[in-house]
Design an enzyme around this catalytic site. Structure first.
Site, short mmCIF file in Angstrom:
data_model
loop_
_atom_site.label_atom_id
_atom_site.label_comp_id
_atom_site.label_asym_id
_atom_site.label_seq_id
_atom_site.Cartn_x
_atom_site.Cartn_y
_atom_site.Cartn_z
N ILE A 1 75.47 95.99 5.08
CA ILE A 1 75.23 96.80 3.90
C ILE A 1 76.48 96.81 3.03
CG2 ILE A 1 74.57 99.09 3.05
CD1 ILE A 1 72.41 97.58 4.66
N HIS B 1 69.72 101.37 16.09
CA HIS B 1 70.36 100.33 16.89
C HIS B 1 69.75 100.36 18.29
CE1 HIS B 1 73.47 97.44 17.90
NE2 HIS B 1 73.63 98.08 19.04
N GLU C 1 63.27 99.73 25.77
CA GLU C 1 63.94 100.31 24.61
C GLU C 1 62.98 100.45 23.44
OE1 GLU C 1 65.87 100.63 20.89
OE2 GLU C 1 64.97 98.73 21.54
#
Length: 202
Positions: free
Chosen positions: A88, A104, A170
């Site tokens: 970014i 993340h 995850e």
């Protein structure tokens, strides 16, 4: 209404999950899905759900004269990075200070930084012999994966888990928790959210 932009580079499962979460929401709406890849399936998912989309490859994305008018034309108040692989630029970090968050796929501060994205993260978790993994939502700063942590969710790992198994575990956390964290943070930010407020960890 608080208008969100979702930045995404890949298939867009989180993107679709967020769009569906805010469908009909009284205070928040997804106004734009932006990708740096024209072939990102996230754009198809968003289009099917009636969300406007845009593609900006790296050079355009890093040009404030290109990116900022796009965001302004859609009235974007808050940005959610959901599997977005470009760094970014500082001008955007400054313009959306404490109005831009990232997901993340690991428990930061471990397994973060340059090169730590997608399957690379899960392979690193496996190689380190970790007994748990998880997802982290954090503010975006000028340091890759270095912004202040907002929330973390954890899941145990087995010694037999492969990187694919770790990724699947995850990802379940992302599907279960990311939209509600986005909602909480966006609504809190709109009410002068203080960045030093207590963090959540689950």
């Amino acid at each position: 209404m608080i208008r969100l932009a979702i930045f995404v580079s890949g298939s867009g499962t989180n993107c679709e999950n967020i769009i569906r979460h805010f469908a009909g929401h009284p205070e928040i709406e997804v106004a734009l899905v932006l990708s740096n890849r024209s072939d990102a399936f996230a754009l198809t998912r968003a289009g099917r759900l009636g969300i406007e989309t845009a593609v900006m490859e790296k050079a355009a994305f890093n040009d404030p004269a290109r990116l900022m008018p796009l965001l302004e034309s859609h009235g974007i108040d808050f940005i959610v990075l959901a599997g977005f692989l470009l760094m970014i630029p500082d001008f955007l970090v400054e313009a959306y200070a404490h109005r831009m968050i990232n997901l993340h796929p690991a428990l930061l501060p471990r397994f973060g930084g340059k090169g730590m994205y997608g399957h690379h993260v899960h392979e690193a978790v496996k190689a380190a012999g970790e007994t748990e993994t998880g997802m982290t939502v954090h503010w975006v700063s000028s340091v890759c994966d270095g912004g202040e942590i907002i929330a973390q969710f954890r899941t145990p790992l087995s010694p037999d888990d492969t990187p694919d198994d770790i990724a699947a575990k995850e990802h379940e956390l992302e599907m279960a928790h990311f939209p509600s964290v986005v909602e909480e943070v966006v609504l809190s930010s709109d009410k002068s959210y203080h960045p030093e407020a207590p963090k959540h960890s689950f």
